[in-house]
Design an enzyme around this catalytic site. Structure first.
Site, PDB file in Angstrom:
ATOM      1  N   GLU A  62      -3.027  -5.431 -10.150  1.00  0.00           N
ATOM      2  CA  GLU A  62      -1.885  -6.501 -11.301  1.00  0.00           C
ATOM      3  C   GLU A  62      -3.062  -7.666 -12.289  1.00  0.00           C
ATOM      4  O   GLU A  62      -2.032  -8.085 -13.695  1.00  0.00           O
ATOM      5  CB  GLU A  62      -1.006  -6.740 -11.190  1.00  0.00           C
ATOM      6  CG  GLU A  62      -1.203  -7.936 -10.221  1.00  0.00           C
ATOM      7  CD  GLU A  62      -1.246  -7.520  -8.890  1.00  0.00           C
ATOM      8  OE1 GLU A  62      -1.839  -8.925  -7.611  1.00  0.00           O
ATOM      9  OE2 GLU A  62      -1.902  -6.238  -8.555  1.00  0.00           O
ATOM     10  N   HIS A 110     -10.944   1.093  -7.081  1.00  0.00           N
ATOM     11  CA  HIS A 110     -10.096   1.913  -7.435  1.00  0.00           C
ATOM     12  C   HIS A 110     -10.322   1.935  -8.687  1.00  0.00           C
ATOM     13  O   HIS A 110     -10.511   1.677  -9.904  1.00  0.00           O
ATOM     14  CB  HIS A 110      -8.983   0.784  -6.883  1.00  0.00           C
ATOM     15  CG  HIS A 110      -7.827   1.654  -6.850  1.00  0.00           C
ATOM     16  ND1 HIS A 110      -7.278   3.129  -6.366  1.00  0.00           N
ATOM     17  CD2 HIS A 110      -6.342   1.568  -7.174  1.00  0.00           C
ATOM     18  CE1 HIS A 110      -5.996   2.934  -6.942  1.00  0.00           C
ATOM     19  NE2 HIS A 110      -5.548   2.044  -7.029  1.00  0.00           N
ATOM     20  N   GLU A 151      -0.723   5.605  -0.466  1.00  0.00           N
ATOM     21  CA  GLU A 151      -0.210   4.539   0.677  1.00  0.00           C
ATOM     22  C   GLU A 151       1.112   4.131   0.510  1.00  0.00           C
ATOM     23  O   GLU A 151       2.430   4.040   1.279  1.00  0.00           O
ATOM     24  CB  GLU A 151      -0.471   3.248  -0.444  1.00  0.00           C
ATOM     25  CG  GLU A 151      -2.221   2.860  -0.451  1.00  0.00           C
ATOM     26  CD  GLU A 151      -2.460   1.893  -2.187  1.00  0.00           C
ATOM     27  OE1 GLU A 151      -3.683   1.496  -1.987  1.00  0.00           O
ATOM     28  OE2 GLU A 151      -2.432   1.973  -2.556  1.00  0.00           O
TER      29      GLU A 151
END
Length: 338
Positions: free
Chosen positions: A83, A107, A194
């Site tokens: 974020e 990622h 996840e």
């Protein structure tokens, strides 16, 4: 599927190149220390006043402010929280990028969902360890490695794959395997795993099992051992040799209960929910929701985190773990160091 190992990597391609590791959290500390220990020149990029600054210095790493570290490096590995990456890229990373530089990620979130759009002259790759950073570091120190995924998004220099493979080898990943993939596949499968299995699904399953036993009148300590403590013992068996290996080790009674009752717990409703979770990831709906939550100050996330931390099983677990002092020795997660 292409799989690579140390024998396929040429670490000499990193010679004379400086790597800036931006962030010193779970993944950041592992990347920085592993690369340094593999002979790569590393600088850690952090904001001035960060709690991580003295931790990185104590580990013997060179530390600089994010913009300075990024501008000084040939390879910039962004390991900030997803974020935060978009804003940090625009304000602190992009101004110092030069054609021929390598922009790297652990990622694919921000590239895949176009929160970051690098210039055409910059090489872009990803090396994504398939495990938490604390495990990436501890396995490296044992002479082992956590498998990694490798993807190339832009390759104007023509050697980005070789650079990424060398990076994965220096990280320790090629001791196990470095598997070639795409930013899209890594991002979508990682988020799905996840949310539905590794974190979201497992934590809810654990809590539901614990609550079922406690609500039925069984001692909380027994519920904790059955539904929390023993999860690691079962997962270790699965990690070592798959589900069949685990079933070989448990009793016939346990295996029969597994094979006849498991599908009652994970039935059609759960599988439908998993499909919807995957659709929300693929469409970008989850990414938009998460970024909007961040921009609003994360009120919902903060409340959920507080609620989860106060679950009764956490308090019971504190007491039971205190009876096993060896668990506190050589911890994977030591907040004073990483």
């Amino acid at each position: 599927m292409q799989v690579y190992y140390d024998r396929d990597a040429d670490l000499s391609v990193l010679k004379g190149k400086k790597v800036a590791v931006l962030g010193y959290g779970s993944q950041g500390h592992a990347h920085a220390n592993n690369l340094r220990d593999s002979g790569v020149e590393v600088v850690v990029g952090l904001r001035r006043g960060s709690n991580s600054w003295p931790k990185a210095e104590k580990a013997g790493l060179k530390v600089a402010e994010t913009a300075e570290a990024a501008a000084s490096a040939d390879i910039v590995m962004i390991l900030l929280p997803d974020e935060l990456q978009g804003d940090a890229y625009e304000k602190e990373i992009k101004p110092g990028l030069k054609n021929g530089n390598y922009l790297a990620f652990g990622h694919g979130f921000n590239i895949h969902f176009k929160r970051i759009v690098p210039p055409a002259g910059v090489n872009v790759f990803m090396v994504a360890p398939k495990g938490p950073g604390h495990l990436v570091r501890s396995e490296y120190q044992k002479g082992r490695g956590v498998p990694c995924l490798l993807a190339v998004h832009q390759d104007p220099s023509g050697n980005t794959k070789n650079i990424g493979l060398a990076y994965g080898s220096a990280l320790g990943g090629a001791r196990a395997a470095v598997i070639e993939t795409t930013f899209k596949d890594e991002t979508e499968t990682d988020l799905f795993g996840e949310q539905s299995v590794l974190c979201g699904g497992l934590c809810e399953l654990i809590q539901a099992g614990y609550e079922t036993l406690v609500n039925a009148g069984y001692p909380p300590e027994m519920a904790y051992f059955e539904c929390v403590h023993e999860v690691k013992l079962i997962v270790d068996l699965i990690y070592e040799g798959g589900l069949t290996n685990m079933r070989y080790s448990i009793s016939n009674t346990a295996e029969y209960g597994d094979l006849t009752r498991g599908k009652r717990v994970i039935g059609p409703e759960v599988r439908e929910a998993m499909q919807q979770i995957l659709k929300d990831i693929q469409s970008g709906k989850f990414a938009e929701e998460w970024i909007n939550e961040y921009k609003c100050g994360m009120p919902h996330f903060t409340e959920l985190r507080k609620e989860a931390a106060n679950h009764p099983l956490e308090k019971v677990g504190d007491g039971l773990r205190a009876m096993m002092p060896w668990l506190a020795q050589n911890r994977l997660v030591d907040k004073s160091r990483n």
